[in-house]
Scaffold this motif. Structure first.
Motif, PDB file in Angstrom:
ATOM      1  N   LYS A 191       0.862  -1.186   0.000  1.00  0.00           N
ATOM      2  CA  LYS A 191       0.000   0.000   0.000  1.00  0.00           C
ATOM      3  C   LYS A 191       0.896   1.233   0.000  1.00  0.00           C
ATOM      4  N   ARG A 192       0.770   2.042  -1.041  1.00  0.00           N
ATOM      5  CA  ARG A 192       1.571   3.270  -1.120  1.00  0.00           C
ATOM      6  C   ARG A 192       1.096   4.281  -0.089  1.00  0.00           C
ATOM      7  N   THR A 193       2.028   5.042   0.453  1.00  0.00           N
ATOM      8  CA  THR A 193       1.688   6.101   1.415  1.00  0.00           C
ATOM      9  C   THR A 193       1.883   7.480   0.799  1.00  0.00           C
TER      10      THR A 193
ATOM     11  N   ASN B  56      -0.732   8.316  -5.539  1.00  0.00           N
ATOM     12  CA  ASN B  56      -2.134   7.889  -5.647  1.00  0.00           C
ATOM     13  C   ASN B  56      -2.561   6.960  -4.506  1.00  0.00           C
ATOM     14  N   LYS B  57      -1.640   6.566  -3.643  1.00  0.00           N
ATOM     15  CA  LYS B  57      -1.912   5.741  -2.457  1.00  0.00           C
ATOM     16  C   LYS B  57      -2.660   4.452  -2.771  1.00  0.00           C
ATOM     17  N   GLY B  58      -2.397   3.907  -3.942  1.00  0.00           N
ATOM     18  CA  GLY B  58      -3.039   2.651  -4.325  1.00  0.00           C
ATOM     19  C   GLY B  58      -2.228   1.440  -3.900  1.00  0.00           C
ATOM     20  N   TRP B  59      -2.727   0.266  -4.249  1.00  0.00           N
ATOM     21  CA  TRP B  59      -2.042  -0.993  -3.976  1.00  0.00           C
ATOM     22  C   TRP B  59      -1.204  -1.378  -5.185  1.00  0.00           C
ATOM     23  N   SER B  60      -0.062  -2.045  -4.939  1.00  0.00           N
ATOM     24  CA  SER B  60       0.789  -2.472  -6.048  1.00  0.00           C
ATOM     25  C   SER B  60       1.585  -3.701  -5.658  1.00  0.00           C
TER      26      SER B  60
END
Length: 56
Positions: free
Chosen positions: A26-28, A31-35
């Motif tokens: 999970k990006r902080t 775009n703070k999406g999952w990758s």
């Protein structure tokens, strides 16, 4: 600007456990999406010829 300044190698990994669950990050920021886990390479890094890992 040379080729190495513009283009770099990058990789993503698909990591799963025995139950088939995937590791996602999970990006902080942004775009703070999952990758998927990922990494980049610089011109000083060398790619291995083979990893020696063979899935069973």
């Amino acid at each position: 600007m040379s080729f190495h300044d513009t283009y770099r190698f990058g990789v993503h990994a698909i990591i799963a456990n025995a139950d088939g669950k995937l590791l996602l990050l999970k990006r902080t920021y942004g775009n703070k999406g999952w990758s998927l886990p990922e990494a980049g390479s610089t011109p000083a890094n060398r790619m291995p010829r083979r990893t020696g890992h063979h899935p069973t």
